[in-house]
Design a protein around this motif. Structure first.
Motif, PDB file in Angstrom:
ATOM      1  N   THR A 292      80.306  69.735  33.013  1.00 10.40           N
ATOM      2  CA  THR A 292      80.720  68.434  32.991  1.00 10.40           C
ATOM      3  C   THR A 292      81.414  67.826  31.834  1.00 10.40           C
ATOM      4  N   GLU A 293      82.071  66.844  32.187  1.00 10.79           N
ATOM      5  CA  GLU A 293      82.705  66.117  30.886  1.00 10.79           C
ATOM      6  C   GLU A 293      83.058  64.782  30.911  1.00 10.79           C
ATOM      7  N   VAL A 294      82.645  63.814  30.382  1.00  5.41           N
ATOM      8  CA  VAL A 294      82.912  62.330  30.252  1.00  5.41           C
ATOM      9  C   VAL A 294      83.333  61.841  29.458  1.00  5.41           C
ATOM     10  N   SER A 295      84.833  61.452  29.378  1.00  4.15           N
ATOM     11  CA  SER A 295      85.636  61.206  28.218  1.00  4.15           C
ATOM     12  C   SER A 295      86.180  59.362  28.432  1.00  4.15           C
ATOM     13  N   CYS A 296      85.760  58.777  27.335  1.00 13.92           N
ATOM     14  CA  CYS A 296      86.119  57.293  27.517  1.00 13.92           C
ATOM     15  C   CYS A 296      86.393  56.892  26.056  1.00 13.92           C
ATOM     16  N   ALA A 297      87.755  56.262  25.827  1.00 13.93           N
ATOM     17  CA  ALA A 297      87.973  55.896  24.265  1.00 13.93           C
ATOM     18  C   ALA A 297      86.953  54.735  24.039  1.00 13.93           C
ATOM     19  N   PRO A 298      86.714  54.720  22.781  1.00 13.84           N
ATOM     20  CA  PRO A 298      85.708  53.573  22.272  1.00 13.84           C
ATOM     21  C   PRO A 298      86.195  52.367  22.783  1.00 13.84           C
ATOM     22  N   GLU A 299      87.575  52.110  22.559  1.00 11.89           N
ATOM     23  CA  GLU A 299      88.137  50.617  22.877  1.00 11.89           C
ATOM     24  C   GLU A 299      88.112  50.409  24.253  1.00 11.89           C
ATOM     25  N   LEU A 300      87.713  51.052  25.291  1.00 10.25           N
ATOM     26  CA  LEU A 300      87.738  51.118  26.643  1.00 10.25           C
ATOM     27  C   LEU A 300      86.246  50.811  27.084  1.00 10.25           C
ATOM     28  N   ARG A 301      85.176  50.859  26.301  1.00 10.28           N
ATOM     29  CA  ARG A 301      83.960  50.850  26.661  1.00 10.28           C
ATOM     30  C   ARG A 301      83.679  49.357  26.917  1.00 10.28           C
ATOM     31  N   ALA A 302      84.256  48.273  26.372  1.00 10.21           N
ATOM     32  CA  ALA A 302      84.143  47.060  26.695  1.00 10.21           C
ATOM     33  C   ALA A 302      84.717  46.536  27.965  1.00 10.21           C
ATOM     34  N   ALA A 303      85.562  47.268  28.625  1.00  6.09           N
ATOM     35  CA  ALA A 303      86.306  46.975  29.830  1.00  6.09           C
ATOM     36  C   ALA A 303      85.402  46.495  30.834  1.00  6.09           C
ATOM     37  N   LEU A 304      85.388  45.424  31.654  1.00  6.60           N
ATOM     38  CA  LEU A 304      84.679  45.086  32.705  1.00  6.60           C
ATOM     39  C   LEU A 304      85.090  45.904  34.258  1.00  6.60           C
ATOM     40  N   ILE A 305      84.099  46.162  34.724  1.00  3.80           N
ATOM     41  CA  ILE A 305      84.290  46.960  35.978  1.00  3.80           C
ATOM     42  C   ILE A 305      83.099  46.487  36.939  1.00  3.80           C
ATOM     43  N   PRO A 306      83.386  46.670  38.236  1.00  6.27           N
ATOM     44  CA  PRO A 306      82.142  46.462  39.131  1.00  6.27           C
ATOM     45  C   PRO A 306      81.179  47.551  39.109  1.00  6.27           C
ATOM     46  N   GLU A 323      78.412  71.211  45.470  1.00  6.28           N
ATOM     47  CA  GLU A 323      77.306  71.771  46.294  1.00  6.28           C
ATOM     48  C   GLU A 323      77.900  72.926  47.455  1.00  6.28           C
ATOM     49  N   PRO A 324      78.972  72.564  48.063  1.00  9.16           N
ATOM     50  CA  PRO A 324      79.255  73.521  49.116  1.00  9.16           C
ATOM     51  C   PRO A 324      79.943  74.759  48.275  1.00  9.16           C
ATOM     52  N   ARG A 325      80.438  74.539  47.438  1.00 12.96           N
ATOM     53  CA  ARG A 325      81.217  75.672  46.408  1.00 12.96           C
ATOM     54  C   ARG A 325      80.066  76.913  46.030  1.00 12.96           C
ATOM     55  N   LYS A 326      80.732  77.744  46.043  1.00 15.90           N
ATOM     56  CA  LYS A 326      79.773  79.004  45.400  1.00 15.90           C
ATOM     57  C   LYS A 326      80.502  79.046  44.081  1.00 15.90           C
ATOM     58  N   GLY A 327      79.906  79.695  43.206  1.00 13.09           N
ATOM     59  CA  GLY A 327      80.229  80.093  41.889  1.00 13.09           C
ATOM     60  C   GLY A 327      80.486  78.806  40.723  1.00 13.09           C
ATOM     61  N   PRO A 328      80.935  79.137  39.768  1.00 17.35           N
ATOM     62  CA  PRO A 328      81.348  77.984  38.529  1.00 17.35           C
ATOM     63  C   PRO A 328      81.819  77.021  39.202  1.00 17.35           C
ATOM     64  N   ALA A 329      81.782  75.790  38.677  1.00 18.98           N
ATOM     65  CA  ALA A 329      82.453  74.274  39.002  1.00 18.98           C
ATOM     66  C   ALA A 329      82.424  73.464  37.890  1.00 18.98           C
ATOM     67  N   GLN A 330      83.389  72.828  37.855  1.00 17.65           N
ATOM     68  CA  GLN A 330      83.580  71.755  36.960  1.00 17.65           C
ATOM     69  C   GLN A 330      83.813  70.281  37.477  1.00 17.65           C
ATOM     70  N   ILE A 331      83.185  69.324  36.892  1.00 17.87           N
ATOM     71  CA  ILE A 331      83.507  67.718  36.945  1.00 17.87           C
ATOM     72  C   ILE A 331      84.131  67.071  35.817  1.00 17.87           C
ATOM     73  N   GLN A 332      85.133  66.107  35.907  1.00 19.08           N
ATOM     74  CA  GLN A 332      85.611  65.719  34.625  1.00 19.08           C
ATOM     75  C   GLN A 332      85.599  64.322  35.077  1.00 19.08           C
ATOM     76  N   VAL A 333      85.182  63.334  34.354  1.00 18.73           N
ATOM     77  CA  VAL A 333      85.319  61.953  34.370  1.00 18.73           C
ATOM     78  C   VAL A 333      86.381  61.348  33.239  1.00 18.73           C
ATOM     79  N   THR A 334      87.230  60.507  33.667  1.00 16.14           N
ATOM     80  CA  THR A 334      88.054  60.066  32.550  1.00 16.14           C
ATOM     81  C   THR A 334      88.432  58.680  32.638  1.00 16.14           C
ATOM     82  N   ALA A 335      88.529  58.124  31.610  1.00 19.29           N
ATOM     83  CA  ALA A 335      89.129  56.287  31.535  1.00 19.29           C
ATOM     84  C   ALA A 335      90.121  56.435  30.903  1.00 19.29           C
ATOM     85  N   ALA A 336      91.153  55.717  31.312  1.00 15.62           N
ATOM     86  CA  ALA A 336      92.474  55.538  30.508  1.00 15.62           C
ATOM     87  C   ALA A 336      93.033  54.359  31.107  1.00 15.62           C
ATOM     88  N   SER A 337      93.746  53.634  30.176  1.00 14.08           N
ATOM     89  CA  SER A 337      94.768  52.557  30.292  1.00 14.08           C
ATOM     90  C   SER A 337      96.075  52.823  30.346  1.00 14.08           C
TER      91      SER A 337
END
Length: 409
Positions: A292-306, A323-337
């Motif tokens: 897993t990877e979660v990337s968010c620029a520090p200047e965006l942490r104050a942004a307002l979202i639901p 879950e349905p996939r076999k073997g290694p897997a990856q999830i990446q979460v990003t926030a950008a303007s």
């Protein structure tokens, strides 16, 4: 030669054609009664009847025999144009005064009273111009003639009141006054209905929000996590402790939002990223094959979202992609303007390399709730986008206006 289909005699006419065929009076009904535009169309609707009335009076003047010499000739012939003038005054004056009253912008009760007084004032002013209907013959000389003249004047006033006053009241606009009150009632009902619709949308927004929040601690997720903790405690206690720590972090950030008094329309992006990290920590501890990877620029942490939209996308990626996939897997979460049409937009993306789209992709309850909430909160300025990843999997993105401080708008 192609035959033209006969017209349907029972179908309503198009609105544009019906307005043109309805005349000026029908056009006046499309506007608020006693408004300036309404008054213009209403006066035009009287134009043809007043021309016809003038022709009728001219015909009567031509057919009436010449009065005897002792009758005032000028007053006699002036009676016919005076009648036309009185009718025109009754039609225009009261309504014009009512238009001036409504332009004042008074409160509804005061405005209604002012319009009624304006119409009555128009009647009185028009009645003061009416030519008196004379009764009896010419008085004789002397005291008797003075008494007869006074009595005759009283009779003239009485006949004038009985004949002219009802006519002037009828001409002054009682039907327009009734239309005004009916229109005001319908507008008030429409405003109440619109307000009820707004309350309904707000209630639906709260219900959707609570449903999304409640779905975060679903039995499926908790049971699988606790089962993984139990299995890890038997084989790898350290991994079990890590799973418990991540679960505590996740519940600490999620459960308070389940309370209605703590639920907010907007939260900071930073808090949502922390919840996503805790959630993915639990999943990664349960499935060591997941990176897993979660990337968010520090200047965006104050942004307002639901709240909890981002984590809903992550849960959807885990459940339907990883879950349905076999073997290694990856999830990446990003926030950008980024810039779009001169506006700063925030793009939140959840990228997985799972099994990709299926027959039900994009039609789940969670995604439908996200789309509904975005529609209520942002109108057409925000959207949920789903597309295939560069190699495999799915990229789910929420694009919405970038707001860093709460504003009244």
């Amino acid at each position: 030669m192609e035959k033209i289909a006969p017209a349907d005699h029972e179908s309503p006419l198009p609105s544009s054609l019906a307005t043109r065929l309805g005349g000026w009076s029908h056009r006046a009904q499309q506007y608020p009664v006693f408004g300036k535009t309404w008054y213009g169309y209403r006066m035009r609707s009287f134009r043809a009847p007043m021309i016809l009335f003038a022709l009728v009076l001219a015909l009567l003047a031509a057919l009436v025999p010449t009065p005897p010499p002792e009758v005032d000739q000028l007053a006699f012939w002036f009676t016919f144009p005076a009648i036309w003038l009185v009718v025109a005054t009754a039609l225009a004056l009261g309504r014009g005064l009512a238009v001036l009253v409504r332009a004042r912008g008074w409160r509804p009760r005061r405005e209604a009273a002012g319009i009624v007084c304006a119409l009555l004032l128009g009647v009185l002013l028009a009645w003061s111009l009416t030519p008196f209907v004379r009764t009896g013959g010419q008085p004789t000389q002397g005291q008797a003639s003075a008494e007869l003249q006074a009595e005759q004047a009283r009779d003239n006033r009485l006949v004038n009141l009985v004949i002219w006053f009802p006519v002037l009241v009828w001409l002054a606009g009682p039907f327009d006054l009734a239309a005004y009150f009916r229109q005001r009632r319908l507008l008030r009902e429409a405003a109440l209905q619109a307000q009820a619709e707004r309350y309904k949308h707000q209630r639906n927004e709260v219900e959707v929000k609570l449903a999304v929040l409640a779905s975060q601690v679903e039995p499926h997720f908790l049971f699988n996590t606790l089962s993984g903790v139990r299995a890890a405690m038997l084989s790898d206690p350290d991994r079990g402790i890590v799973m418990i720590d991540h679960l505590i972090d996740y519940l600490r950030s999620t459960i308070p939002q389940l309370r209605a008094d703590r639920a907010s329309t907007f939260v900071t992006l930073g808090s949502q990223c922390d919840s996503v990290r805790a959630y993915l920590g639990v999943i990664a501890a349960r499935m060591p094959r997941l990176r897993t990877e979660v990337s968010c620029a520090p200047e965006l942490r104050a942004a307002l979202i639901p709240p909890l939209m981002l984590i809903s996308l992550v849960e959807n990626a885990v459940k339907h992609g990883i879950e349905p996939r076999k073997g290694p897997a990856q999830i990446q979460v990003t926030a950008a303007s980024r810039e779009a049409d001169g506006l700063r937009m925030l793009e939140l993306s959840v990228i997985d390399d799972g099994i990709g789209f299926s027959a039900s992709s994009g039609s789940g309850i969670g995604l439908a709730n996200i789309r509904e909430r975005l529609k209520h909160l942002y109108g057409g300025a925000a959207a949920l986008e789903l597309r295939t990843g560069e190699e495999c999997g799915v990229v789910a993105s929420i694009v919405l206006p970038l707001v860093e401080t709460m504003e009244e708008d």
